[in-house]
Design a protein around this motif. Structure first.
Motif, mmCIF file in Angstrom:
data_model
loop_
_atom_site.group_PDB
_atom_site.id
_atom_site.type_symbol
_atom_site.label_atom_id
_atom_site.label_comp_id
_atom_site.label_asym_id
_atom_site.label_seq_id
_atom_site.Cartn_x
_atom_site.Cartn_y
_atom_site.Cartn_z
ATOM 1 N N ILE A 252 28.966 -47.619 -8.384
ATOM 2 C CA ILE A 252 27.790 -47.402 -9.240
ATOM 3 C C ILE A 252 27.432 -45.922 -9.296
ATOM 4 O O ILE A 252 26.812 -45.451 -10.252
ATOM 5 C CB ILE A 252 26.587 -48.241 -8.739
ATOM 6 C CG1 ILE A 252 25.420 -48.193 -9.749
ATOM 7 C CG2 ILE A 252 26.139 -47.813 -7.355
ATOM 8 C CD1 ILE A 252 24.254 -49.098 -9.381
ATOM 9 N N THR A 253 27.876 -45.161 -8.272
ATOM 10 C CA THR A 253 27.581 -43.720 -8.233
ATOM 11 C C THR A 253 28.157 -42.995 -9.443
ATOM 12 O O THR A 253 27.650 -41.942 -9.834
ATOM 13 C CB THR A 253 28.144 -43.103 -6.950
ATOM 14 O OG1 THR A 253 29.506 -43.546 -6.771
ATOM 15 C CG2 THR A 253 27.342 -43.528 -5.733
ATOM 16 N N ILE A 280 17.983 -43.196 -7.045
ATOM 17 C CA ILE A 280 19.178 -42.462 -7.493
ATOM 18 C C ILE A 280 19.201 -41.086 -6.833
ATOM 19 O O ILE A 280 20.254 -40.612 -6.411
ATOM 20 C CB ILE A 280 19.190 -42.358 -9.034
ATOM 21 C CG1 ILE A 280 19.339 -43.759 -9.646
ATOM 22 C CG2 ILE A 280 20.321 -41.461 -9.509
ATOM 23 C CD1 ILE A 280 19.016 -43.821 -11.133
ATOM 24 N N GLY A 281 18.054 -40.441 -6.756
ATOM 25 C CA GLY A 281 17.874 -39.244 -5.930
ATOM 26 C C GLY A 281 18.754 -38.062 -6.271
ATOM 27 O O GLY A 281 19.488 -37.566 -5.419
ATOM 28 N N LYS A 282 18.660 -37.580 -7.482
ATOM 29 C CA LYS A 282 19.465 -36.420 -7.869
ATOM 30 C C LYS A 282 18.919 -35.150 -7.222
ATOM 31 O O LYS A 282 17.712 -34.917 -7.191
ATOM 32 C CB LYS A 282 19.465 -36.263 -9.387
ATOM 33 C CG LYS A 282 20.300 -35.090 -9.887
ATOM 34 C CD LYS A 282 20.282 -35.000 -11.401
ATOM 35 C CE LYS A 282 21.118 -33.827 -11.896
ATOM 36 N NZ LYS A 282 21.120 -33.737 -13.371
ATOM 37 N N SER A 283 19.829 -34.312 -6.702
ATOM 38 C CA SER A 283 19.411 -33.021 -6.158
ATOM 39 C C SER A 283 20.517 -31.993 -6.384
ATOM 40 O O SER A 283 21.701 -32.309 -6.280
ATOM 41 C CB SER A 283 19.081 -33.124 -4.665
ATOM 42 O OG SER A 283 20.134 -33.726 -3.954
ATOM 43 N N GLU A 284 20.096 -30.781 -6.727
ATOM 44 C CA GLU A 284 21.030 -29.673 -6.953
ATOM 45 C C GLU A 284 21.071 -28.819 -5.698
ATOM 46 O O GLU A 284 20.039 -28.517 -5.103
ATOM 47 C CB GLU A 284 20.558 -28.824 -8.137
ATOM 48 C CG GLU A 284 20.355 -29.589 -9.435
ATOM 49 C CD GLU A 284 21.665 -29.885 -10.148
ATOM 50 O OE1 GLU A 284 22.713 -29.374 -9.701
ATOM 51 O OE2 GLU A 284 21.630 -30.635 -11.135
ATOM 52 N N LEU A 385 20.880 -39.673 7.182
ATOM 53 C CA LEU A 385 21.545 -40.897 6.747
ATOM 54 C C LEU A 385 23.019 -40.639 6.460
ATOM 55 O O LEU A 385 23.365 -39.683 5.766
ATOM 56 C CB LEU A 385 20.873 -41.460 5.494
ATOM 57 C CG LEU A 385 19.360 -41.679 5.581
ATOM 58 C CD1 LEU A 385 18.824 -42.158 4.239
ATOM 59 C CD2 LEU A 385 19.021 -42.680 6.678
ATOM 60 N N ALA A 386 23.865 -41.522 6.979
ATOM 61 C CA ALA A 386 25.305 -41.390 6.740
ATOM 62 C C ALA A 386 25.618 -41.530 5.264
ATOM 63 O O ALA A 386 26.581 -40.949 4.755
ATOM 64 C CB ALA A 386 26.065 -42.450 7.537
ATOM 65 N N GLY A 387 24.797 -42.283 4.563
ATOM 66 C CA GLY A 387 25.062 -42.563 3.158
ATOM 67 C C GLY A 387 24.546 -41.517 2.200
ATOM 68 O O GLY A 387 24.693 -41.663 0.992
ATOM 69 N N TYR A 388 23.893 -40.476 2.686
ATOM 70 C CA TYR A 388 23.362 -39.455 1.785
ATOM 71 C C TYR A 388 24.028 -38.125 2.092
ATOM 72 O O TYR A 388 24.053 -37.681 3.239
ATOM 73 C CB TYR A 388 21.843 -39.322 1.931
ATOM 74 C CG TYR A 388 21.257 -38.268 1.019
ATOM 75 C CD1 TYR A 388 21.290 -38.438 -0.363
ATOM 76 C CD2 TYR A 388 20.702 -37.096 1.520
ATOM 77 C CE1 TYR A 388 20.782 -37.478 -1.225
ATOM 78 C CE2 TYR A 388 20.177 -36.138 0.676
ATOM 79 C CZ TYR A 388 20.221 -36.325 -0.691
ATOM 80 O OH TYR A 388 19.724 -35.370 -1.536
ATOM 81 N N ARG A 470 21.351 -39.467 -4.065
ATOM 82 C CA ARG A 470 21.051 -40.338 -2.934
ATOM 83 C C ARG A 470 21.719 -41.705 -3.111
ATOM 84 O O ARG A 470 22.053 -42.381 -2.153
ATOM 85 C CB ARG A 470 19.540 -40.505 -2.797
ATOM 86 C CG ARG A 470 19.120 -41.322 -1.574
ATOM 87 C CD ARG A 470 17.602 -41.497 -1.493
ATOM 88 N NE ARG A 470 16.937 -40.239 -1.225
ATOM 89 C CZ ARG A 470 16.184 -39.587 -2.095
ATOM 90 N NH1 ARG A 470 16.024 -40.065 -3.320
ATOM 91 N NH2 ARG A 470 15.601 -38.453 -1.774
ATOM 92 N N LEU A 471 21.888 -42.119 -4.362
ATOM 93 C CA LEU A 471 22.475 -43.416 -4.672
ATOM 94 C C LEU A 471 23.837 -43.566 -4.011
ATOM 95 O O LEU A 471 24.670 -42.663 -4.068
ATOM 96 C CB LEU A 471 22.629 -43.558 -6.194
ATOM 97 C CG LEU A 471 23.197 -44.870 -6.722
ATOM 98 C CD1 LEU A 471 22.204 -46.004 -6.487
ATOM 99 C CD2 LEU A 471 23.514 -44.746 -8.211
ATOM 100 N N ARG A 472 24.050 -44.706 -3.358
ATOM 101 C CA ARG A 472 25.341 -45.008 -2.717
ATOM 102 C C ARG A 472 26.041 -46.110 -3.487
ATOM 103 O O ARG A 472 25.406 -46.895 -4.191
ATOM 104 C CB ARG A 472 25.133 -45.476 -1.274
ATOM 105 C CG ARG A 472 24.530 -44.453 -0.342
ATOM 106 C CD ARG A 472 25.425 -43.246 -0.106
ATOM 107 N NE ARG A 472 25.177 -42.182 -1.083
ATOM 108 C CZ ARG A 472 25.988 -41.177 -1.333
ATOM 109 N NH1 ARG A 472 27.142 -41.098 -0.706
ATOM 110 N NH2 ARG A 472 25.680 -40.263 -2.226
ATOM 111 N N ASP A 473 27.356 -46.185 -3.341
ATOM 112 C CA ASP A 473 28.091 -47.295 -3.951
ATOM 113 C C ASP A 473 27.563 -48.617 -3.397
ATOM 114 O O ASP A 473 27.182 -48.708 -2.226
ATOM 115 C CB ASP A 473 29.589 -47.166 -3.668
ATOM 116 C CG ASP A 473 30.231 -46.078 -4.524
ATOM 117 O OD1 ASP A 473 29.608 -45.667 -5.514
ATOM 118 O OD2 ASP A 473 31.341 -45.642 -4.199
#
Length: 937
Positions: A252-253, A280-284, A385-388, A470-473
């Motif tokens: 989904i990412t 979803i947590g978009k960051s630049e 977090l391992a996922g971020y 931030r969004l994970r599969d």
């Protein structure tokens, strides 16, 4: 003639079913309108009065749109795969299909009683093989697709293989696993079949890979993040732990940016859109690699603040980070292992939400700062977090609040590198100020320092500017029985998709619905014949609960098609949902996944729509109104509410054989169905439970008054009110109107059966407009201006109310209208006939009955919604209050069209005014048209 709602409602429910009154047309010259409720999971408890709230709202819209000339699609079905049926199967041995069928029958009975205008010919059930055949088919399309960043959409894996054969993967710009290595055409040709399959798996949108998951040992399955609350399973409250497992997942990412952008195109609640944006947590920012001291290995971090790189005083790893065990020193091994066990059961969502708890442990290892070359300690902290990102952060405690709390707790250095704050009190997180203590960044404003830092990092080759999410599969496989089988088989250890003509892969029979002795999912219990071609093993995990709901809105368009999931002509006609109603709790679950699958199907050219729903409304919750009884400690004596805390009279002590006057009580929930107007039916209470059969009561004025509290409606609180009981006692139309009357659709509100009699009385009053002396009495006379004004004022308000989904104010407006018509003694067809159509979306049974009695042969649903004629709302006259020196003395009716001089002339010529003036000329006459006249003397 009395209003017999029981007979009327049965009659019209039967009529609608037999005549398929609400069937949507697949071919129509009418404009289309698709209104949908989030379909329910059919639980064993059935519906309580809170469940129909959204359904009533959507039904009002569906019926209104039919009146307005739309071809309305308003279907209903069941999200019928789910854990509760499987848990019941484990406990009792009864197959989940049987339980589900029984529960659906109960739901259907309840839904029919409320009079919804569903097109039942389009019913879907996600657990039916003819439905999940197409869920499996969509999974295969996901498995056979990759995401091309150049075209910004999903494409066939065949194109990917073709490119590998020509150029290797050097020109491929794809969303893929981060550890995907470059290879040439020659390499690809030399790869074994297994190696090729492994490479392709790194690109597939539906893929098999290792992932940290929420593993629930008690349920024997993986849970989604939204199914875990405070380290426990939402269903059953069982402990959940983080575990690295091989799992089917969805990429989904790949759609993260499009999911963000799409939010700007849809009319959904802003709070829900904000939840998705955060999820979803978009960051630049930039990646940055720190070399381990005394080791060739590196730790890569992602940071949105590379300008603060000189403020790094430690690096923090997520507990699950792969390097934790490798870098931990012997001296720290025991402490680290203890910490890992402690954090194992906390979900990522819980760790994200908990900003107050600080915990961590030092690994004993260090990294080298890439610019200062100083050694920096490596810690472990569960706020990472391992996922971020990379599962590691460069900690800058001076300018990040969570790093600051961590550093304060463990007494670590807090360097200041951006001026403007007071680090003795808190971190300075603002992205403004000048850089200090930062070498080549000194003196730069933050904005300029960000660019300079990224430039230097890229120049040294130790990192690169990037966008992170931030969004994970989404983990897709579940280790349970009652779900869609994943249409994959294994040949020589390589997963292959089934062909379309082999679908559906039907759930096999098993001896138990539990995992096997060696921990394999329940499908591994299937007989040895459950194999592809009798030889190759099928995948034994099943799909998650969200799979079937991620495309069901499309199947409603063409539910019986055996050739495709939905005919393209029909998906082009219906497009997507015009109005979708459901709970906000699905914000980062179903509502994200259905958007993902819609965009994917659009990429493949299978549908036109790019979003599932144009407009979404989150209905509020109807809360329970709990009642309480108060039991004296260590006794079977119950004290009425207003007697609690008061000394017990001596005669009562003797009667109840109480030795001492100690009125301490314990409050207990009591079944609200044995309470009316907060007065307990003590006889029913004594029959309720065997241990209460000998109960004694301390009453007030001969009654037992219960306590009251508003709580969530649930069986455990005995505050569940069944819609069946309300329909039986007051009628479905009363239930529908009352649920709307309680308050705005989007807001939560408490249920109180005591208030329903007002709505019930309103319908009886409406009925009486049509009858005199028990006979229908309708006049064909022309309506008066007053009657037309009442009607068209109501048409205007009801139309506006419905268009803005303000159903609660509609009910009030209906009541005002009926009261006015009653006062006017109106029984004229020209008024009552349009009124019945107006009411039809809200109270369809009584409307159908009155419509028929007015002489119509067709259902009222075919009638045209009455338009408002503004001419009838124009005021012909105004009743002016006449005041003298500000004191109102009397009123006078004057034509509304008079000018100010004309009003003054009329007023001053009145005998009452002449009498009050008594020969004195007024100093001034103040006139505000259609408001006041004030004579100053």
């Amino acid at each position: 003639m009395d209003y017999n709602f029981t007979e009327i409602e049965k009659k019209w429910q039967k009529f609608w079913a037999e005549n398929k009154t609400f069937r949507a047309e697949d071919v129509s010259s009418k404009p289309k309108y698709y209104v949908l409720d989030m379909f329910p999971y059919p639980s064993g408890a059935g519906l309580h009065v809170g469940h129909p709230l959204g359904y009533i709202g959507s039904d009002i819209i569906a019926r209104y749109k039919r009146h307005k000339g739309f071809n309305v699609l308003h279907p209903m079905g069941y999200d019928s795969f789910g854990l509760p049926a499987e848990q019941y199967a484990i406990q009792t041995g009864q197959h989940p299909a049987i339980t589900t069928e029984q529960n659906i029958a109960r739901y259907r009975e309840q839904l029919d009683k409320i009079g919804f205008s569903f097109d039942w010919d389009r019913e879907v059930r996600t657990s039916n093989p003819d439905y999940y055949k197409w869920t499996q088919w969509i999974f295969i399309q996901l498995f056979e697709s990759w995401y091309n960043k150049n075209t910004n959409k999903a494409e066939s894996v065949k194109l990917l293989i073709s490119e590998f054969e020509k150029n290797g993967n050097k020109l491929i710009n794809a969303v893929c696993d981060e550890d995907t290595k470059l290879f040439t055409t020659e390499n690809w040709s030399a790869f074994s079949e297994k190696e090729k399959a492994d490479v392709l798996m790194k690109y597939r949108i539906a893929y098999l890979g290792e992932a940290f998951v929420n593993w629930c040992p008690a349920l024997g399955t993986v849970l989604a993040n939204d199914e875990v609350k405070e380290g426990l399973s939402e269903r059953g409250g069982h402990p959940v732990e983080r575990k690295l497992m091989k799992q089917w997942s969805m990429r989904i990412t790949a759609y993260a940016q499009r999911l963000l952008e799409g939010l700007e195109q849809i009319d959904w609640p802003e709070s829900l859109k904000e939840s998705q944006r955060y999820w979803i947590g978009k960051s630049e920012g930039t990646s940055l690699r720190f070399k381990l001291a005394n080791s060739p290995e590196e730790i890569e971090v992602f940071t949105t603040r590379p300008d603060t790189v000189f403020g790094v005083s430690f690096v923090t790893l997520a507990p699950e980070h792969q390097l934790v065990k490798n870098i931990t020193t012997p001296e720290q091994k025991t402490a680290v292992e203890e910490y890992l066990i402690k954090t194992k059961n906390r979900s990522e969502r819980e760790r994200q939400a908990d900003v107050t708890t600080v915990s961590g442990v030092f690994t004993g290892a260090y990294v080298i700062h890439p610019f200062t070359q100083k050694q920096i300690p490596i810690w472990i902290g569960d706020y990472v977090l391992a996922g971020y990102g990379t599962g590691a952060v460069m900690a800058v405690p001076g300018h990040d609040s969570r790093d600051y709390a961590f550093a304060k707790h463990f007494k670590l250095p807090i360097p200041e590198v951006v001026s403007g704050g007071d680090l003795t009190k808190e971190s300075y997180d603002a992205k403004e100020g000048k850089l200090i203590n930062s070498d080549f960044l000194n003196g730069l404003e933050v904005k300029d320092a960000l660019k300079k830092a990224i430039f230097e990092i890229e120049k040294l080759g130790i990192g690169k500017g990037k966008t992170n999410f931030r969004l994970r599969d989404a983990v897709f496989g579940r280790q349970r029985y009652w779900g869609e089988p994943i249409p994959i088989y294994y040949k020589d250890g390589i997963p292959h998709a089934l062909s379309e003509n082999e679908l559906p892969l039907v759930l096999p029979e098993v001896d138990k619905f539990l995992p096997t002795a060696d921990g394999e999912p329940p499908l591994a219990r299937a007989s040895s014949t459950w194999k592809k071609d009798g030889t190759y093993d099928y995948e034994t995990t099943t799909m998650p609960g969200w799979a079937g709901s991620s495309w069901y809105f499309l199947r409603y368009m063409n539910p019986t098609n055996t050739r495709v999931f939905a005919d393209r002509k029909l998906t082009d006609y219906w497009q997507n949902i015009d109005l979708y109603i459901g709970g906000s709790e699905h914000a980062t679950g179903h509502l994200l996944y259905v958007r993902f699958w819609t965009k994917f199907l659009n990429d493949l050219g299978l549908i036109t729509a790019n979003e599932p729903a144009k407009k979404l409304i989150n209905q509020g919750m109807i809360q329970g109104r709990s009642n309480f009884v108060y039991r004296l400690r260590d006794s079977n004596i119950f004290v009425s509410k207003n007697m609690v805390g008061k000394p017990i009279e001596e005669r009562e002590l003797i009667r109840l054989n109480i030795e001492k006057n100690d009125p301490q009580v314990v409050a207990m929930n009591v079944d609200v169905n044995m309470v009316e107007n907060d007065i307990l039916d003590v006889v029913a209470f004594k029959k309720w439970r065997e241990d209460f059969s000998s109960a004694e009561f301390i009453l007030e004025d001969g009654k037992y008054v219960c306590g009251v509290e508003v709580e969530k409606m649930s069986k455990s609180k005995y505050n569940v009110v069944s819609p069946d009981d309300i329909c039986q006692k007051f009628g479905a139309d009363t239930l529908r109107l009352y649920e709307m009357f309680l308050g705005p659709l989007e807001q939560s509100k408490p249920w109180n059966t005591n208030g329903i009699t007002g709505v019930s009385g309103f319908l009886k009053k409406l009925w009486r407009l049509f009858f005199q002396n028990n006979a229908l009495s309708i006049s064909e006379e022309e309506p008066t201006k007053a009657e037309l004004k009442t009607l068209h004022k109501t048409i205007k308000k009801i139309t506006e109310d419905i268009e803005r989904f303000s159903f609660n104010t509609s009910v009030s407006n209906f009541m005002i209208c009926v009261n006015e018509l009653t006062d006017q003694k109106c029984n004229k067809r020209g008024i009552l006939e349009p009124l019945v159509i107006l009411l039809s979306p809200y109270a369809p049974h009584i409307a159908e009955e009155l419509w028929e009695k007015l002489g119509h042969k067709e259902s009222i649903s075919c009638a045209v919604f009455p338009p408002c004629n503004e001419a009838f709302l124009v005021e012909d006259s105004f009743n002016y209050p006449i005041s003298f020196n500000g004191k109102m003395r009397f009123n006078i009716e004057l034509p509304a069209t008079l000018s100010v001089p004309e009003i003054e002339e009329k007023v001053l010529g009145l005998q009452e005014v002449i009498k009050h003036l008594n020969g004195v000329s007024p100093k001034k006459v103040i006139i505000v048209p259609k408001k006041i006249v004030n004579i100053v003397v």
